[in-house]
Each structure stands twice: as structure tokens, then as C-alpha cells.
Design an enzyme around this catalytic site. Structure first.
Site, PDB file in Angstrom:
ATOM      1  CG  ASP A   1       3.771  20.060  -1.642  1.00 55.96           C
ATOM      2  OD1 ASP A   1       4.202  19.239  -2.464  1.00 55.96           O
ATOM      3  OD2 ASP A   1       4.367  21.113  -1.349  1.00 55.96           O
TER       4      ASP A   1
ATOM      5  CG  HIS B   1       6.774  11.680  -3.112  1.00 57.19           C
ATOM      6  ND1 HIS B   1       7.965  11.186  -3.580  1.00 57.19           N
ATOM      7  CD2 HIS B   1       6.976  12.995  -2.865  1.00 57.19           C
ATOM      8  CE1 HIS B   1       8.854  12.167  -3.597  1.00 57.19           C
ATOM      9  NE2 HIS B   1       8.280  13.278  -3.173  1.00 57.19           N
TER      10      HIS B   1
HETATM   11  C1  SDX Z   1       6.595  17.325  -4.511  1.00 56.59           C
HETATM   12  O1  SDX Z   1       9.977  14.318  -6.519  1.00 56.59           O
HETATM   13  C2  SDX Z   1      10.022  14.969  -5.399  1.00 56.59           C
HETATM   14  O2  SDX Z   1      10.863  14.705  -4.572  1.00 56.59           O
HETATM   15  C3  SDX Z   1       9.031  16.078  -5.246  1.00 56.59           C
HETATM   16  C4  SDX Z   1       8.965  16.759  -3.875  1.00 56.59           C
HETATM   17  C5  SDX Z   1      10.215  17.525  -3.565  1.00 56.59           C
HETATM   18  O3  SDX Z   1      10.498  17.734  -2.382  1.00 56.59           O
HETATM   19  O4  SDX Z   1      10.875  17.998  -4.536  1.00 56.59           O
HETATM   20  O5  SDX Z   1       8.738  15.796  -2.867  1.00 56.59           O
HETATM   21  C6  SDX Z   1       7.824  17.786  -3.823  1.00 56.59           C
HETATM   22  O6  SDX Z   1       6.442  17.583  -5.671  1.00 56.59           O
HETATM   23  C7  SDX Z   1       5.614  16.470  -3.749  1.00 56.59           C
HETATM   24  C8  SDX Z   1       4.442  15.971  -4.654  1.00 56.59           C
HETATM   25  C9  SDX Z   1       3.407  17.104  -4.698  1.00 56.59           C
HETATM   26  N1  SDX Z   1       2.320  16.764  -5.708  1.00 56.59           N
HETATM   27  C10 SDX Z   1       1.097  16.490  -5.294  1.00 56.59           C
HETATM   28  O7  SDX Z   1       0.742  16.378  -4.125  1.00 56.59           O
HETATM   29  C11 SDX Z   1       0.102  16.348  -6.450  1.00 56.59           C
HETATM   30  C12 SDX Z   1      -0.741  15.103  -6.232  1.00 56.59           C
HETATM   31  N2  SDX Z   1       0.103  13.916  -6.404  1.00 56.59           N
HETATM   32  C13 SDX Z   1       0.123  13.281  -7.685  1.00 56.59           C
HETATM   33  O8  SDX Z   1       0.043  14.163  -8.767  1.00 56.59           O
HETATM   34  C14 SDX Z   1       1.195  12.200  -7.784  1.00 56.59           C
HETATM   35  O9  SDX Z   1       1.118  11.461  -6.652  1.00 56.59           O
HETATM   36  C15 SDX Z   1       2.645  12.603  -8.021  1.00 56.59           C
HETATM   37  C16 SDX Z   1       2.795  13.445  -9.226  1.00 56.59           C
HETATM   38  C17 SDX Z   1       3.180  13.310  -6.834  1.00 56.59           C
HETATM   39  C18 SDX Z   1       3.427  11.325  -8.212  1.00 56.59           C
HETATM   40  O10 SDX Z   1       2.929  10.727  -9.319  1.00 56.59           O
HETATM   41  P1  SDX Z   1       3.609   9.373  -9.892  1.00 56.59           P
HETATM   42  O11 SDX Z   1       4.702   8.876  -9.071  1.00 56.59           O
HETATM   43  O12 SDX Z   1       3.874   9.601 -11.332  1.00 56.59           O
HETATM   44  O13 SDX Z   1       2.516   8.353  -9.648  1.00 56.59           O
HETATM   45  P2  SDX Z   1       1.435   8.048 -10.686  1.00 56.59           P
HETATM   46  O14 SDX Z   1       0.908   9.345 -11.236  1.00 56.59           O
HETATM   47  O15 SDX Z   1       1.948   7.022 -11.621  1.00 56.59           O
HETATM   48  O16 SDX Z   1       0.335   7.438  -9.736  1.00 56.59           O
HETATM   49  C19 SDX Z   1       0.327   6.072  -9.463  1.00 56.59           C
HETATM   50  C20 SDX Z   1      -1.169   5.758  -9.326  1.00 56.59           C
HETATM   51  C21 SDX Z   1      -1.990   6.246 -10.517  1.00 56.59           C
HETATM   52  O17 SDX Z   1      -3.099   5.404 -10.614  1.00 56.59           O
HETATM   53  P3  SDX Z   1      -3.048   4.256 -11.782  1.00 56.59           P
HETATM   54  O18 SDX Z   1      -2.724   4.928 -13.088  1.00 56.59           O
HETATM   55  O19 SDX Z   1      -1.965   3.295 -11.331  1.00 56.59           O
HETATM   56  O20 SDX Z   1      -4.440   3.644 -11.746  1.00 56.59           O
HETATM   57  O21 SDX Z   1      -1.682   6.475  -8.184  1.00 56.59           O
HETATM   58  C22 SDX Z   1      -2.669   7.388  -8.617  1.00 56.59           C
HETATM   59  C23 SDX Z   1      -2.480   7.602 -10.098  1.00 56.59           C
HETATM   60  O22 SDX Z   1      -3.719   7.955 -10.704  1.00 56.59           O
HETATM   61  N3  SDX Z   1      -2.408   8.635  -7.877  1.00 56.59           N
HETATM   62  C24 SDX Z   1      -3.356   9.356  -7.319  1.00 56.59           C
HETATM   63  C25 SDX Z   1      -2.670  10.415  -6.695  1.00 56.59           C
HETATM   64  N4  SDX Z   1      -1.360  10.291  -6.903  1.00 56.59           N
HETATM   65  C26 SDX Z   1      -1.202   9.191  -7.650  1.00 56.59           C
HETATM   66  N5  SDX Z   1      -4.693   9.246  -7.272  1.00 56.59           N
HETATM   67  C27 SDX Z   1      -5.362  10.198  -6.594  1.00 56.59           C
HETATM   68  N6  SDX Z   1      -4.774  11.251  -5.952  1.00 56.59           N
HETATM   69  C28 SDX Z   1      -3.426  11.377  -5.990  1.00 56.59           C
HETATM   70  N7  SDX Z   1      -2.856  12.399  -5.376  1.00 56.59           N
END
Ligand code: SDX
Length: 431
Positions: A366, A308
């Protein structure tokens, strides 16, 4: 911190600027950079808004490090346990918990606006039966502005209020109808004497040839899903609604933009993606393969329902939904549901893996919500539709706050890295 400032010095010119620091009720203070470009001729760059607050708000507060979520100051776990979705709608709209007479009046107004204009039902026939229900939601919510002309002057507070009531009341009906259309069953009209969530579930599952009944445990779990999804500060879809609304677009158009944004699997579409992922993993012995893929920087696979932007701790909503999933499956006699057991196992493995621990990737809202909805009998492609119905109150309240705050149109700038100015070359002179 009244009067506190941050001094910025431009080392190219030696010019310095004192920027005011503003502190809110909770959470990090902000530095006001509105004068920054005028004084320095520099834009600030923050593509994912990692360090940028877009507005002041009194509605919802999140402490991502502590895993705290407050609606108008009330902790989400208390509201999920003790409140109802309509009471949370009142709280989010007016800022205070309602007195009994006020709540009864509010509930009556909402429940008496649940029917759609009969002509709106004709729109469904224009969609393919296999259209994703979110595609229908985007269209139908926007189409509300084609029918409810008498509440579109957003400068009139009463118009804003009427539009808000119409959206809260009619989105469940629109959502249920999009499901009924997709399975070829007749639309079910709302029943005003039912509770908001029970009425929604009845419109989803009632068929003309059978009585509708549903366990109160399942209805309550759905109510909690609605409460937990109601608002979440300046997430992507809420920011979309604020930006769309800042152009003075009508509320139905602005909310329709929010529905579109929510659809993405990185945002509200994640609940559908979680179930698809769990079904693809299939069994506990394949979890390791998917954990490895999630950690592989060269693999685009991400563990859906994990991570998140704000929560770097367990999402408090996920904790509540995990408990509700246990209760729903127990009520259905499915404590050994293989998908739920797989989810529990996946969570446990991920939570003990250094990659997820170091990056602070915890289950988010989720991860468990789809398991509950699936157990209730809701198809996967309706999960995000239900998220949009619940989040509509948050979008509406944030939109109302933005409009009444008389903010000017949102118009970010950029760092231009394209071609420098150059002259047109006629076709006959090109190589
Ligand atoms: C919702 O914003 C909100 O409030 C949203 C929400 C709401 O109520 O409105 O809470 C609802 O959207 C919840 C999130 C649902 N999405 C998912 O579950 C999809 C999977 N999650 C990821 O796509 C990700 O965690 C995000 C999009 C939710 C957040 O991404 P960020 O904050 O941009 O974090 P990032 O992509 O920069 O990740 C940081 C690191 C990265 O690695 P590095 O580049 O530092 O090496 O963590 C890794 C990412 O690759 N990472 C993951 C991961 N999520 C982040 N690696 C594997 N699996 C994951 N799920």
C-alpha cells in the site's frame, strides 16, 4: 515428512497424543489438530491466527522472511513484468498459463459480460453523492445476487464459473460507476474491444464531450497494480470470503463480505490512509515527528503502508510499485513530485531506524500504490475500491477452491471468560 508426528503430552493427566505433521510444496509444515479437542477436551487459542493455517490451498504462496510471492508457482515480479491482469485471472482460476486460443476465449467471455443489468444503475441514485465509494461497492456487489439468479446454485460447477466471470467482468463497471456517481458525471458504458484495464480507466475518466486518451505507461502501471493485488493467500478479506462462503451463501454475498473487510485501514484501506498520512506530514522536516509518534506505544498512530503480518522483509509488490511510481511520474514530467519525494524520504528514514529494523517493518503493497493512482488522477477514496476490483479474482478463486473442496462450515470456538451461570433476578428485587 510422510508419517512424521508431533507428540503432545497433557501434564495434568500424563495422556499423550501423536498428531500427524503434513508438509506442503513450499513453506512450513502443519500439525493436524483436528483430533485435539476430542482427545484432550482442550481448544487451541490463536486470536490473530499467528500460528494457525485455516486451509490447504494450491493458489498463492508467500515466504514472508524471504519476501517471495508466487501465484500458482510463478514469481510475482515475472508476472508483473511480463503478464496481463486477465492472463493472471486465468492462471489463478485454472492453475496454468493459458494457450493463446484459451486466453482469447477467456478474454472474450470476460469482456462480453462487462455491462451491468440496466436496473442496477438505479441503485446508485439511492446513495448520497458524498457516500464513500466503498460503501457503494459493498452494496452493489451484494446486490448482484438480486439480479443474477441463474448462477446461484453453488453446488453446480457451471454456476460457480458463470458467477466468477460475472464478478471479474462487472466489478470494474460497478467501481467506475461509483466514481462517476460521486462526481456527478454520467456513467460510461464499457467498450468490449478495449483491454480490461484500459476499459476500466476509460469508464473512470471518459466524459461525453471529450475523447479519452491515456499514455500506455500509465495504463501499464495500472495493469501492474491489478496484477500485484490479485491474490495474497489467506489475508483477512480472503479469510472472510472463505468463512462467509462456507455457510453456502451465494458468491456475490461472500465477495461482498470480502469487500467490507478489505475496507479497514489495517488492510486494504491502508493505501488511502498512506496518501492521507503523507499529505498530513506535508514536508520532510516533519517526518521525524511522525516517526516518533509511530514508535510511541501510547500513540495510536501507525506508519501507514508499513509493516505486514507475513512479510518480515520488503514486500515484493512494494518494490515493483516503487519502480512503477518512478516511471509514471517521469512520464508525466513530475519526477520532483513532492509527495513521492516525501515517501522516498520517509522510507529511507524508517528503514534506518532501529525500531523499524528490529520489528522488521518494511513498506508494504500500500505504500506506493496510492502515489501511482493519485498521479494517474484517481482520487484517494477510490484506491481501496480499485484494490477490491483487483482482489476479486483472488477472492473468487479461493472461494471456488473452498466450495469444491467440500469443507464444512467454518465455526471457531472460544475461551469463555464471562459471567458464570446465574439465575434471573426480577426487577423489583434488584437493588
Ligand atoms: C494489506 O495480510 C495480507 O496479506 C494483507 C495484504 C494483502 O495483500 O491482502 O498484504 C494487504 O493489508 C497490507 C497491510 C496494510 N496495512 C497497513 O499498512 C497499516 C499499517 N500496518 C500495521 O497496522 C500492521 O503492520 C499490520 C496490521 C499490517 C500488521 O500488524 P501485525 O502483524 O498484527 O503486527 P503487530 O500489529 O503485532 O505489530 C508488531 C509490532 C507492534 O509493536 P509491539 O506491540 O510489538 O511493541 O510492530 C508495531 C506494532 O505496534 N507496528 C507498527 C506498525 N506496524 C506494526 N508500528 C508503527 N507503524 C506500523 N505501521
Amino acid at each position: 515428512m510422510a508419517g512424521e508426528t508431533l507428540t503432545i503430552i497433557d501434564n495434568r493427566t500424563g495422556k499423550s497424543l501423536e498428531l500427524p505433521i503434513q508438509k506442503g510444496t513450499e513453506g512450513p509444515p502443519v500439525v493436524d489438530i483436528t483430533k485435539f479437542y476430542k482427545e484432550f477436551g482442550l481448544f487451541t487459542l490463536d486470536p490473530g491466527f499467528l500460528s494457525t493455517a485455516s486451509c490447504k490451498s494450491t493458489i498463492t504462496f508467500i515466504d514472508g522472511d524471504e519476501g517471495i510471492l508466487l501465484y500458482r508457482g510463478y514469481p510475482i515480479d515475472q508476472l508483473a513484468e511480463k503478464s496481463s491482469f486477465l492472463e493472471v485471472c486465468y492462471l489463478l482460476m485454472w492453475g496454468e498459463l493459458p494457450t493463446r486460443p484459451k486466453f482469447e476465449e477467456f478474454s472474450k467471455i470476460v469482456m462480453e459480460h462487462t455491462m451491468l443489468h440496466e436496473q442496477m444503475l438505479n441503485f446508485y441514485k439511492g446513495y448520497r453523492r458524498d457516500a464513500h465509494p466503498m460503501a457503494i461497492m459493498v452494496g452493489m456487489v451484494g446486490a448482484m445476487s438480486a439480479f443474477y439468479h441463474d448462477s446461484l446454485d453453488i453446488q453446480i460447477p457451471r454456476h460457480r464459473e458463470v458467477s466468477a466471470f460475472r464478478l471479474i467482468a462487472k466489478l470494474p463497471t460497478i467501481a467506475a460507476a461509483s466514481y462517476k456517481y460521486s462526481i456527478g458525471q454520467p456513467f460510461v458504458y464499457p467498450k468490449n474491444e478495449l483491454g480490461y484495464v484500459e476499459n476500466f480507466l476509460r469508464m473512470l475518466f471518459k466524459v461525453p464531450c471529450a475523447k479519452f486518451t491515456m499514455s500506455p505507461v500509465l495504463v501499464r502501471a495500472m495493469e501492474q497494480i491489478f496484477i500485484l493485488h490479485a491474490d495474497h493467500e489467506q489475508n483477512a478479506s480472503t479469510s472472510t470470503v472463505r468463512l462467509a462462503g462456507s455457510s453456502m451463501a451465494n458468491p456475490f454475498a461472500a465477495i461482498s463480505a470480502g469487500v467490507s473487510c478489505l475496507w479497514g485501514p489495517a488492510h486494504g484501506g491502508a493505501n488511502e490512509a498512506v496518501l492521507n498520512m503523507l499529505n498530513e506530514i506535508g514536508s520532510v522536516d516533519r517526518v521525524g515527528e511522525y516517526i516518533r509518534r509511530a514508535k510511541d506505544p501510547n500513540d495510536s498512530f501507525r506508519l501507514m503502508g508499513f509493516g505486514h503480518r507475513v512479510y518480515k522483509n520488503y514486500d515484493p509488490r512494494a518494490r515493483i510499485l516503487k519502480k512503477a511510481a518512478h516511471e509514471v511520474l517521469a512520464e508525466l514530467g513530475r519526477e520532483d513530485d513532492p509527495i513521492f519525494k516525501l515517501a522516498l524520504e520517509l522510507e529511507q528514514i524508517a528503514q534506518s531506524d532501529d525500531y523499524f529494523v528490529e520489528k522488521k517493518l518494511y513498506p508494504n503493497v500500500d505504500f506506493y500504490s496510492g502515489i501511482i493512482q493519485s498521479a494517474i488522477g484517481i482520487p484517494t477514496n477510490m484506491f481501496t475500491v480499485i484494490f477490491s476490483v483487483a482482489r476479486s479474482i483472488g477472492w473468487i478463486c479461493q472461494w471456488m477452491e473452498m466450495i469444491s473442496g467440500k469443507e464444512s462450515i467454518g465455526r471457531p470456538r472460544q475461551l469463555y471468560v464471562g459471567a458464570p451461570q446465574r439465575d434471573y433476578v426480577p426487577l423489583h428485587r434488584r437493588p
